[in-house]
Design an enzyme around this catalytic site. Structure first.
Site, PDB file in Angstrom:
ATOM      1  NE  ARG A  70      -4.268  -1.380  -0.102  1.00 13.12           N
ATOM      2  CZ  ARG A  70      -4.383  -2.381  -0.970  1.00 13.12           C
ATOM      3  NH1 ARG A  70      -3.395  -2.664  -1.795  1.00 13.12           N
ATOM      4  NH2 ARG A  70      -5.483  -3.107  -1.015  1.00 13.12           N
ATOM      5  CG  HIS A 121      -3.370  -0.696  -7.115  1.00 13.77           C
ATOM      6  ND1 HIS A 121      -3.724  -0.072  -5.942  1.00 13.77           N
ATOM      7  CD2 HIS A 121      -3.361  -2.021  -6.824  1.00 13.77           C
ATOM      8  CE1 HIS A 121      -3.921  -0.988  -5.002  1.00 13.77           C
ATOM      9  NE2 HIS A 121      -3.710  -2.184  -5.520  1.00 13.77           N
TER      10      HIS A 121
END
Ligand code: NDP
Length: 317
Positions: A232, A280
């Site tokens: 993250r 991502h």
């Protein structure tokens, strides 16, 4: 409940993905009624399961007979962000083999890119410049430290082992893994960082991991170290990373995750000469693979067996 029908509501992808989810579940768990998240014809009392990515705050609390929340991804931070989330419900983190495999592949891609200085190669190609140079070290001469020894970290390490890297890992609880030097807890973090030529971030977002890689920790890494970030974005204090790259202390970064996604087009990170940005994309898993993971968990739940890979509030992931 007003009927015996068990409805699974889906919010993952957009509404156009519903036929694909339906066809996967029809094969895997045919008695489930698969409906889209905001289908107005669904009776909220029938909703027993939800499969979600970034659910709108408050919506999950509106299903009185909900039994299990399935995250469509490995992380659950996108669900916990809901202030009205019913905290008693189990949340299953998706650990389909396709997700683990694809993040493992991304980690290998990022580590190889840093070790062989792919950014320099890409910059030279962009400029039509013949740039003959040699990597400073081979895989066995490169110490890779993986932050996170969970489902993904352990597979990534096995894959990196196949490439010949010298490996270490860091986790919350102490571990013993073959061919890996294992470190645990904040008290061993400095040692771990000091011995990582390439650092790989595969941690979940929790209050403890947010901002963990700040200036002083980045300064602990060896000179010319590189970073792959695929857990993250909140792990890294981005201005501190940029400063460490600009000062020449760090040599490069491959970043898949950001605090603010999608990364705004105006963000200077896009054009940094030492950073490779991906949007991502590390963890790809087909809808069928994710549905299979959910269907297996539902079958176990119905048999009264424990749910797999559930979020544990006490540890935050
Ligand atoms: P797991 O829960 O299986 O593993 C998490 C690991 O992190 C564990 O080893 C855990 O330690 C460690 N950890 C957690 N908190 C701390 C802490 N404070 N200090 C040290 N170690 C800590 O998760 P996964 O491996 O399945 O996934 C990891 C993350 O990767 C996900 O949460 C998600 O955010 C991200 N991800 C990103 C994707 C992408 O496309 N970029 C795709 C898929 C996942 P311990 O072993 O002691 O429990």
């Amino acid at each position: 409940m007003t009927s015996s029908k068990q409805t699974l509501l889906v919010k993952s992808g957009d509404a156009a993905s519903l036929p694909e989810w339906r066809s996967a579940f029809a094969e895997l768990c045919p008695d489930l009624d698969i409906r889209w998240w905001d289908d107005p014809t669904v009776d909220p009392n029938d909703v027993v399961y939800v499969l979600v990515w970034q659910p709108q705050p408050g919506r999950i609390a509106s299903f009185p007979n909900l039994q299990v929340i399935f995250s469509s991804a490995a992380g659950v931070d996108h669900i916990l962000a809901d202030p009205n989330l019913p905290r008693h419900l189990p949340i299953v983190r998706n650990a389909s083999t396709e997700t683990l495999q694809s993040v493992g592949e991304y980690v290998c891609l990022g580590v190889l890119a840093l070790q062989r200085d792919l950014k320099r190669v890409l910059n030279a190609q962009r400029d039509h410049r013949w740039d003959e140079f040699q990597a400073t070290r081979t895989a066995p001469q490169t110490r890779v430290g993986v932050m996170g020894l969970g489902n993904i970290g352990r597979l990534a390490l096995r894959m990196l082992h196949g490439l010949g890297y010298t490996l270490a890992g860091w986790s919350l609880s102490a571990k013993s893994l073959p061919d890996i030097t294992c470190y645990a807890g904040l008290e061993q973090l400095e040692d771990f960082l000091r011995n990582s030529d390439i650092l790989v971030g595969l941690l979940p977002e929790t209050p403890l991991t947010r901002g963990l890689l700040s200036a002083s920790r980045l300064a602990t890494l060896p000179k010319n170290a590189g970073i792959v970030s695929a857990g993250r974005g909140s792990l890294i204090v981005m201005p501190d990373l940029i400063a460490a790259l600009d000062s020449g202390h760090l040599s490069g970064a491959v970043l898949d995750v950001f605090d603010n996604e999608p990364l705004p087009a105006s963000d200077p990170v896009w054009d940094h000469p030492r950073i490779i940005v991906t949007g991502h994309i590390a963890g790809f898993a087909s809808r069928h693979a994710r549905a299979e993971y959910v269907a297996d968990a539902i079958k176990a739940w119905r048999r009264g067996e424990p749910l797999p890979n559930i979020y544990q509030p006490a540890r935050g992931y």
